[in-house]
Enzyme design. Sequence first.
Site, PDB file in Angstrom:
ATOM      1  N   ASP A  16       0.815  -1.217   0.000  1.00  0.00           N
ATOM      2  CA  ASP A  16       0.000   0.000   0.000  1.00  0.00           C
ATOM      3  C   ASP A  16       0.846   1.262   0.000  1.00  0.00           C
ATOM      4  O   ASP A  16       0.633   2.171  -0.809  1.00  0.00           O
ATOM      5  CB  ASP A  16      -0.946   0.018   1.206  1.00  0.00           C
ATOM      6  CG  ASP A  16      -2.113  -0.951   1.027  1.00  0.00           C
ATOM      7  OD1 ASP A  16      -1.998  -1.873   0.206  1.00  0.00           O
ATOM      8  OD2 ASP A  16      -3.128  -0.780   1.721  1.00  0.00           O
ATOM      9  N   ARG A  96       0.071   5.421  17.192  1.00  0.00           N
ATOM     10  CA  ARG A  96      -0.161   6.434  16.165  1.00  0.00           C
ATOM     11  C   ARG A  96       0.300   7.837  16.557  1.00  0.00           C
ATOM     12  O   ARG A  96       0.886   8.552  15.730  1.00  0.00           O
ATOM     13  CB  ARG A  96      -1.635   6.463  15.746  1.00  0.00           C
ATOM     14  CG  ARG A  96      -2.158   5.116  15.245  1.00  0.00           C
ATOM     15  CD  ARG A  96      -1.221   4.482  14.235  1.00  0.00           C
ATOM     16  NE  ARG A  96      -1.714   3.193  13.774  1.00  0.00           N
ATOM     17  CZ  ARG A  96      -0.973   2.099  13.680  1.00  0.00           C
ATOM     18  NH1 ARG A  96       0.308   2.125  14.025  1.00  0.00           N
ATOM     19  NH2 ARG A  96      -1.489   0.976  13.238  1.00  0.00           N
ATOM     20  N   ASP A 125      -7.327   4.735  12.262  1.00  0.00           N
ATOM     21  CA  ASP A 125      -5.978   5.304  12.208  1.00  0.00           C
ATOM     22  C   ASP A 125      -5.923   6.642  11.498  1.00  0.00           C
ATOM     23  O   ASP A 125      -5.122   7.516  11.846  1.00  0.00           O
ATOM     24  CB  ASP A 125      -5.013   4.315  11.554  1.00  0.00           C
ATOM     25  CG  ASP A 125      -4.594   3.202  12.501  1.00  0.00           C
ATOM     26  OD1 ASP A 125      -4.777   3.373  13.719  1.00  0.00           O
ATOM     27  OD2 ASP A 125      -4.095   2.174  12.031  1.00  0.00           O
ATOM     28  N   SER A 179      -5.169  -8.069   7.422  1.00  0.00           N
ATOM     29  CA  SER A 179      -4.580  -6.774   7.753  1.00  0.00           C
ATOM     30  C   SER A 179      -3.938  -6.907   9.119  1.00  0.00           C
ATOM     31  O   SER A 179      -4.623  -7.195  10.112  1.00  0.00           O
ATOM     32  CB  SER A 179      -5.672  -5.697   7.776  1.00  0.00           C
ATOM     33  OG  SER A 179      -5.132  -4.465   8.221  1.00  0.00           O
TER      34      SER A 179
END
Length: 403
Positions: A16, A96, A125, A179
């Site tokens: 990605d 994050r 996210d 994922s």
Amino acid sequence: MTKIEKIVLSYSGGLDTSIILKWLQETYGCEVVTFTADLGQGEELEPARAKAEMSGVKDIRIVDLREEFVSDFVFPMLRANALYEGQYLLGSSIARPLIAKHLVGIAREVGAHAVAHGATGKGNDQVRFELAVNALDPSIKIIAPWRQWNIRSRMQLLEYAEKHHIPVPSDKRGEAPFSIDANLLHTSTEGKILENPAEVAPDHVYQRTVDPVDAPDTPEIISIGFERGDPVSVNGKSMTPAALLTELNGLGGRHGIGRLDLVENRFIGMKSRGIYETPGGTILLTAHRGIESITLDRAAAHLKDEIMPRYAELIYNGFWFAPEREMLQALIDQSQTFVSGEATLRLYKGSASVVSRASPCSLYSADLVTFEESAIAYDHHDAEGFIRLNGLRLRSWAARNGR
């Protein structure tokens, strides 16, 4: 608007973000700086450098953030005993803001006008990254390709990769893979069969823990030392924060500790299912509560438990750098002044349980609770007045209702 001349991309080197890197170069026609954070995900990160070089990136940043991650983000969260919706130890959520902090720092250093991330438009996210950037530097533009480009399917993603000669690993071709997010605190797995909450998760989903059924038949006893709410040692050996969590991950994983199959409520409004593995974090949470049980005053402990869901929700929703989280953190940190000592735990077949705890700051008094005569005078008759006063309102309520 100011023309964007340089972008800092949060870059893993996976499919990605490799596609996003090329898309940014084409769409904005500017230099892209890649930033890869080493949070202890257990992967070799140098291939990310090689892939970025193949795409013509001149400024490649791979930064070891493991100690900062644990000491400045995981441990403050642990002081609060934070659990989202009573179960999730927030392994992805707490990573994050640290990544966003360094994205902003690098952007300032290199004079970039924008930062970019690879989070999708359905997940949490994107919110966490962008709220953190808003709080740290609102002048920086945020680019979220998954919300901007015309790619709407996995097939289109693979077609774009082939058109631009971006290598696609064999395991990325065919059916969409799970994922997976991993760092020193946890691993999370979503997608494929897990999208049906009625299906049992297959064994191969688990990466960090053995099945508790297959864990050793003999319990393992360990001790964890704490100072002012933070763990500092395992079995009497002092360790850095990252080394300590790594050690407990190994111990917990061997005994099948820290598995969680959870359907959670995302901030954006949908429910999702994930498989989480947090072996070291689960052990630390249990040990920390064990030390708090003898060092915190009753009202202080209960207040912490009352604010914990709010604190955990703030982290889950991306408000780590918000003033209300910092206010709650100040309260939590103050509560940890005397949370020092050692907890002894038994690890066995998927569970971590405290078997003893000791502290030089303990509020526990054996003389007060003993059934035998003690050195501390306790007049049992005092309880009569205490109960009578607490029952006053109940007697009034019962009389009014004709009881």
